[in-house]
Design a protein around this motif. Structure first.
Motif, PDB file in Angstrom:
ATOM      1  N   VAL A 149      18.204  33.687  -5.700  1.00  0.00           N
ATOM      2  CA  VAL A 149      17.835  34.210  -4.387  1.00  0.00           C
ATOM      3  C   VAL A 149      18.502  35.571  -4.146  1.00  0.00           C
ATOM      4  O   VAL A 149      17.864  36.515  -3.665  1.00  0.00           O
ATOM      5  CB  VAL A 149      18.212  33.198  -3.292  1.00  0.00           C
ATOM      6  CG1 VAL A 149      18.116  33.828  -1.914  1.00  0.00           C
ATOM      7  CG2 VAL A 149      17.296  31.983  -3.365  1.00  0.00           C
ATOM      8  N   LEU A 150      19.785  35.677  -4.468  1.00  0.00           N
ATOM      9  CA  LEU A 150      20.481  36.948  -4.277  1.00  0.00           C
ATOM     10  C   LEU A 150      19.901  38.041  -5.171  1.00  0.00           C
ATOM     11  O   LEU A 150      19.798  39.212  -4.761  1.00  0.00           O
ATOM     12  CB  LEU A 150      21.974  36.773  -4.569  1.00  0.00           C
ATOM     13  CG  LEU A 150      22.766  35.945  -3.555  1.00  0.00           C
ATOM     14  CD1 LEU A 150      24.212  35.814  -4.000  1.00  0.00           C
ATOM     15  CD2 LEU A 150      22.692  36.566  -2.169  1.00  0.00           C
ATOM     16  N   ASN A 151      19.506  37.691  -6.373  1.00  0.00           N
ATOM     17  CA  ASN A 151      18.894  38.667  -7.272  1.00  0.00           C
ATOM     18  C   ASN A 151      17.617  39.237  -6.662  1.00  0.00           C
ATOM     19  O   ASN A 151      17.400  40.454  -6.638  1.00  0.00           O
ATOM     20  CB  ASN A 151      18.600  37.997  -8.609  1.00  0.00           C
ATOM     21  CG  ASN A 151      17.958  38.945  -9.607  1.00  0.00           C
ATOM     22  OD1 ASN A 151      18.291  40.122  -9.671  1.00  0.00           O
ATOM     23  ND2 ASN A 151      17.025  38.441 -10.387  1.00  0.00           N
ATOM     24  N   THR A 152      16.765  38.354  -6.130  1.00  0.00           N
ATOM     25  CA  THR A 152      15.527  38.824  -5.514  1.00  0.00           C
ATOM     26  C   THR A 152      15.806  39.626  -4.250  1.00  0.00           C
ATOM     27  O   THR A 152      15.185  40.674  -4.013  1.00  0.00           O
ATOM     28  CB  THR A 152      14.630  37.620  -5.181  1.00  0.00           C
ATOM     29  OG1 THR A 152      14.368  36.892  -6.379  1.00  0.00           O
ATOM     30  CG2 THR A 152      13.321  38.075  -4.564  1.00  0.00           C
ATOM     31  N   ASP A 164      11.233  41.485   4.638  1.00  0.00           N
ATOM     32  CA  ASP A 164      10.605  41.496   3.317  1.00  0.00           C
ATOM     33  C   ASP A 164      11.494  40.812   2.284  1.00  0.00           C
ATOM     34  O   ASP A 164      11.018  40.016   1.467  1.00  0.00           O
ATOM     35  CB  ASP A 164      10.315  42.935   2.912  1.00  0.00           C
ATOM     36  CG  ASP A 164       9.665  43.030   1.546  1.00  0.00           C
ATOM     37  OD1 ASP A 164       8.534  42.544   1.390  1.00  0.00           O
ATOM     38  OD2 ASP A 164      10.302  43.585   0.631  1.00  0.00           O
ATOM     39  N   ALA A 165      12.808  41.112   2.307  1.00  0.00           N
ATOM     40  CA  ALA A 165      13.729  40.476   1.359  1.00  0.00           C
ATOM     41  C   ALA A 165      13.814  38.969   1.599  1.00  0.00           C
ATOM     42  O   ALA A 165      13.890  38.176   0.645  1.00  0.00           O
ATOM     43  CB  ALA A 165      15.120  41.106   1.481  1.00  0.00           C
ATOM     44  N   GLY A 166      13.790  38.542   2.867  1.00  0.00           N
ATOM     45  CA  GLY A 166      13.836  37.116   3.160  1.00  0.00           C
ATOM     46  C   GLY A 166      12.600  36.374   2.676  1.00  0.00           C
ATOM     47  O   GLY A 166      12.702  35.286   2.095  1.00  0.00           O
ATOM     48  N   ASP A 167      11.435  36.962   2.891  1.00  0.00           N
ATOM     49  CA  ASP A 167      10.200  36.322   2.414  1.00  0.00           C
ATOM     50  C   ASP A 167      10.187  36.212   0.887  1.00  0.00           C
ATOM     51  O   ASP A 167       9.816  35.174   0.329  1.00  0.00           O
ATOM     52  CB  ASP A 167       8.991  37.107   2.897  1.00  0.00           C
ATOM     53  CG  ASP A 167       8.831  37.055   4.418  1.00  0.00           C
ATOM     54  OD1 ASP A 167       9.391  36.119   5.027  1.00  0.00           O
ATOM     55  OD2 ASP A 167       8.171  37.945   4.985  1.00  0.00           O
ATOM     56  N   ALA A 168      10.586  37.285   0.217  1.00  0.00           N
ATOM     57  CA  ALA A 168      10.612  37.247  -1.249  1.00  0.00           C
ATOM     58  C   ALA A 168      11.641  36.242  -1.764  1.00  0.00           C
ATOM     59  O   ALA A 168      11.388  35.524  -2.741  1.00  0.00           O
ATOM     60  CB  ALA A 168      10.918  38.640  -1.799  1.00  0.00           C
ATOM     61  N   VAL A 225      18.497  41.388  -3.371  1.00  0.00           N
ATOM     62  CA  VAL A 225      19.081  42.702  -3.648  1.00  0.00           C
ATOM     63  C   VAL A 225      18.018  43.650  -4.200  1.00  0.00           C
ATOM     64  O   VAL A 225      17.970  44.836  -3.842  1.00  0.00           O
ATOM     65  CB  VAL A 225      20.258  42.559  -4.633  1.00  0.00           C
ATOM     66  CG1 VAL A 225      20.728  43.921  -5.125  1.00  0.00           C
ATOM     67  CG2 VAL A 225      21.414  41.824  -3.956  1.00  0.00           C
ATOM     68  N   ARG A 226      17.144  43.136  -5.059  1.00  0.00           N
ATOM     69  CA  ARG A 226      16.089  43.993  -5.598  1.00  0.00           C
ATOM     70  C   ARG A 226      15.156  44.479  -4.486  1.00  0.00           C
ATOM     71  O   ARG A 226      14.727  45.634  -4.481  1.00  0.00           O
ATOM     72  CB  ARG A 226      15.289  43.233  -6.657  1.00  0.00           C
ATOM     73  CG  ARG A 226      16.042  43.011  -7.961  1.00  0.00           C
ATOM     74  CD  ARG A 226      15.217  42.171  -8.922  1.00  0.00           C
ATOM     75  NE  ARG A 226      15.912  41.938 -10.163  1.00  0.00           N
ATOM     76  CZ  ARG A 226      15.856  42.743 -11.219  1.00  0.00           C
ATOM     77  NH1 ARG A 226      15.119  43.839 -11.169  1.00  0.00           N
ATOM     78  NH2 ARG A 226      16.525  42.453 -12.313  1.00  0.00           N
ATOM     79  N   ARG A 227      14.817  43.603  -3.560  1.00  0.00           N
ATOM     80  CA  ARG A 227      13.928  44.013  -2.478  1.00  0.00           C
ATOM     81  C   ARG A 227      14.618  44.980  -1.527  1.00  0.00           C
ATOM     82  O   ARG A 227      14.010  45.930  -1.038  1.00  0.00           O
ATOM     83  CB  ARG A 227      13.445  42.781  -1.718  1.00  0.00           C
ATOM     84  CG  ARG A 227      12.388  41.977  -2.462  1.00  0.00           C
ATOM     85  CD  ARG A 227      11.194  42.851  -2.779  1.00  0.00           C
ATOM     86  NE  ARG A 227      10.124  42.128  -3.437  1.00  0.00           N
ATOM     87  CZ  ARG A 227       9.035  41.692  -2.843  1.00  0.00           C
ATOM     88  NH1 ARG A 227       8.852  41.908  -1.555  1.00  0.00           N
ATOM     89  NH2 ARG A 227       8.107  41.054  -3.515  1.00  0.00           N
ATOM     90  N   LEU A 228      15.894  44.733  -1.222  1.00  0.00           N
ATOM     91  CA  LEU A 228      16.603  45.633  -0.326  1.00  0.00           C
ATOM     92  C   LEU A 228      16.811  47.005  -0.946  1.00  0.00           C
ATOM     93  O   LEU A 228      16.925  48.010  -0.229  1.00  0.00           O
ATOM     94  CB  LEU A 228      17.960  45.028   0.058  1.00  0.00           C
ATOM     95  CG  LEU A 228      17.911  43.808   0.980  1.00  0.00           C
ATOM     96  CD1 LEU A 228      19.306  43.246   1.181  1.00  0.00           C
ATOM     97  CD2 LEU A 228      17.291  44.169   2.331  1.00  0.00           C
ATOM     98  N   ALA A 229      16.874  47.066  -2.266  1.00  0.00           N
ATOM     99  CA  ALA A 229      17.070  48.358  -2.936  1.00  0.00           C
ATOM    100  C   ALA A 229      15.795  49.176  -3.002  1.00  0.00           C
ATOM    101  O   ALA A 229      15.858  50.377  -3.299  1.00  0.00           O
ATOM    102  CB  ALA A 229      17.612  48.136  -4.349  1.00  0.00           C
TER     103      ALA A 229
END
Length: 421
Positions: A392-395, A256-260, A397-401
Motif C-alpha cells: 500500500v505504501l509503495n502505491t 488519488d493515492a488513497g483510491d490507488a 508514494v508512487r501516486r503522490l510523486a
C-alpha cells in the motif's frame, strides 16, 4: 501668393529644420566620442559566497557543498526517524485497537467485491454488508469447527506415534553415527525435564493471565466485526471526510493515492487468498494420497500460513513434513517434502507473478525484511500486516510523486453554477 505656394514653403521649412536638428545631434555625439576616453571591458567580479541561497552566513560558505548537502539530508532523516519512532510507540500503546482495525481493513478489502455485487442487484447497502459479513463468519466458523473436530479425533493416535518416534530417535542416537551412551541420552532427557520444571512459573503465569487474554481476544473480535461492517458500508464517506481535513491543494493527490492504495490492497488480499487456496489444495491432495493423518487440518494450516508470504508457507509445510515423519516414516516424509517444495516453486514462479501482476509486485528481499521487521515489532500480527502495508505504501508514494495533470489553456471547464449575466 497662392495657397498652394504657401503650403509648399511650409513643408520646405519643416524639412530643413528637421535636417538641421539631425545634423546638430550627430555633431554632438561625435564631440562626446572624442572627449571621453575608451576603456576596456573588465571581467565580472567573482560572485559573493553569501549570494548562495543554501548558505546563511560566510562561515557556512566555507563548508564544502557536498558536506552541506549531507548535513541537510542527515537532519531531515533524523526528524523523519524520530517521527516514525514516536508513531510506532503510539501504535504500540494502542495496539489493542490498531490490530483489530488492521485486520478489519484486510477483511474489508477481501469482502468489498461481494458487497459491490449485491449493490448491483439493488440490495440496500446496510443489508448487503450484513449478508456478506454473516456469510463470511459462517464460512470461517464452519472451517474452524471441522479442523478442530478432526484434530481432536486424531490427536491420541498422533500422540502414540510421536512417542514411538521419540523412542526411535533415542535408539538412533545410541546405535547411529553419534554412538551416544545411555547415560548421555538420559542426561539430555533430564536437562529437558529440568528446563520444563524451571519454566513452570512462567507457564503458570501465562495460564493465570489467560482470562485477561481471552477478554482481549473477545474485545478485539467484536471490534473487528463492527469495524469491518462500517468500513464496508461507509468506507467511502470516511475516506472523503479524512481527505477534507487537508488543505485544498493536497486533496486531489491524497484522494488519488488513497483510491490507488485501496485497489492495491484489495488486489493483494484477493490474490493471496487465491494463492493460499491453491497451495492448500495441492498439499492437501498430496497428504490424502500418501495417507498422512490430519490432511484437512494441515491443509487449513497451509492456507493460513500462505497469508505470510515465503515464510508462512515454509513453516506450515514443515509441520506437514514432521507429521508425515512421525506417522509414516522417512520415505513418506521425503515425498511430502518434495510436494511442498513443488507447490512453493509453482507459487513463487507462476502464481504470484500471474495473479498479483505488476500492481503489487514487491521484491522478495523487501518481503523478507518487512516480515522480519513486522515480527520484531508486533509478532505474528506484524508478519501478517507488514507485506500488505508495504504494498500500500509503495502505491501511495508512487501516486503522490506524480505530477497533477495540468488543464490545457483551451480546455472548456464545465461548472454547475450558471454564468453571471
Amino acid at each position: 501668393m497662392s495657397r498652394f505656394q504657401r503650403v509648399r514653403d511650409n513643408l520646405r521649412r519643416a524639412y530643413e529644420s528637421g535636417r538641421e536638428s539631425v545634423r546638430i545631434a550627430r555633431a554632438e555625439r561625435e564631440r562626446q566620442r572624442d572627449v571621453e576616453p575608451e576603456v576596456e571591458f573588465a571581467p565580472p567580479p567573482p560572485p559573493d559566497p553569501l549570494d548562495n541561497q543554501s548558505t546563511t552566513s560566510r562561515d557556512d560558505a566555507e563548508v564544502p557543498h557536498a558536506l552541506r548537502i549531507a548535513a541537510a539530508w542527515s537532519w531531515r532523516l533524523i526528524v523523519v526517524g524520530v517521527v516514525g519512532w514516536a508513531l510506532l510507540r503510539f501504535v504500540g500503546i494502542i495496539s489493542i485497537v490498531m490490530i483489530p482495525l488492521a485486520i478489519a481493513l484486510l477483511l474489508s478489502a477481501l469482502l468489498a467485491p461481494a458487497v459491490g455485487w449485491l449493490l448491483k442487484l439493488k440490495v440496500p447497502r446496510s443489508l448487503a454488508t450484513f449478508l456478506v459479513l454473516i456469510c463470511g463468519l459462517a464460512a470461517v466458523a464452519g472451517t474452524l469447527t471441522l479442523v478442530v473436530n478432526q484434530f481432536v479425533d486424531g490427536l491420541p493416535n498422533l500422540t502414540d506415534k510421536a512417542s514411538d518416534g521419540i523412542r526411535q530417535i533415542q535408539n538412533w542416537a545410541r546405535t547411529g553415527p553419534l554412538h551416544l551412551s545411555d547415560a548421555q541420552v538420559d542426561k539430555a532427557i533430564d536437562q529437558a525435564q529440568s528446563w520444563i520444571n524451571a519454566n513452570t512459573s512462567s507457564l503458570t503465569s501465562t495460564g493465570i493471565s489467560t482470562a485477561a487474554t481471552l477478554a482481549e481476544i473477545l474485545t478485539g473480535g467484536l471490534l473487528v466485526l463492527f469495524s469491518t461492517f462500517f468500513f464496508l458500508r461507509d468506507g467511502r464517506k470516511i475516506w472523503r471526510f479524512l481527505v477534507r481535513l487537508f488543505p485544498v491543494n493536497a486533496r486531489w493527490s491524497l484522494s488519488d493515492a488513497g483510491d490507488a492504495s485501496w485497489s492495491t490492497l484489495g488486489a493483494y488480499v484477493r490474490a493471496t487468498v487465491l494463492v493460499a487456496f491453491i497451495d492448500a489444495t495441492g498439499i492437501g491432495l498430496a497428504l490424502v494420497i500418501l495417507n498422512v493423518p490430519f490432511p484437512f487440518p494441515l491443509a487449513a494450516l497451509v492456507f493460513l500460513g500462505a497469508f505470510i508470504p515465503i515464510v508462512g508457507a515454509s513453516v506450515s509445510g514443515a509441520v506437514a513434513v514432521l507429521v508425515a515423519l512421525v506417522d509414516q516414516g522417512w520415505v513418506i516424509a521425503l515425498i511430502v517434502l518434495g510436494a511442498v517444495i513443488a507447490v512453493q516453486q509453482l507459487e513463487g514462479h507462476v502464481l504470484q507473478p500471474l495473479i498479483m501482476g505488476r500492481a503489487v509486485a514487491i521484491h522478495p528481499l523487501v518481503v523478507i525484511i518487512g516480515i522480519a521487521s513486522g515480527v520484531v515489532v508486533a509478532g505474528i500480527i506484524g508478519a501478517l500486516v507488514s507485506v500488505p502495508l508495504i504494498a500500500v505504501l509503495n502505491t501511495a508514494v508512487r501516486r503522490l510523486a506524480r505530477r497533477r495533470p495540468e488543464i490545457p489553456p483551451d480546455a472548456v471547464v464545465v461548472t454547475a453554477e450558471p454564468p453571471a449575466s
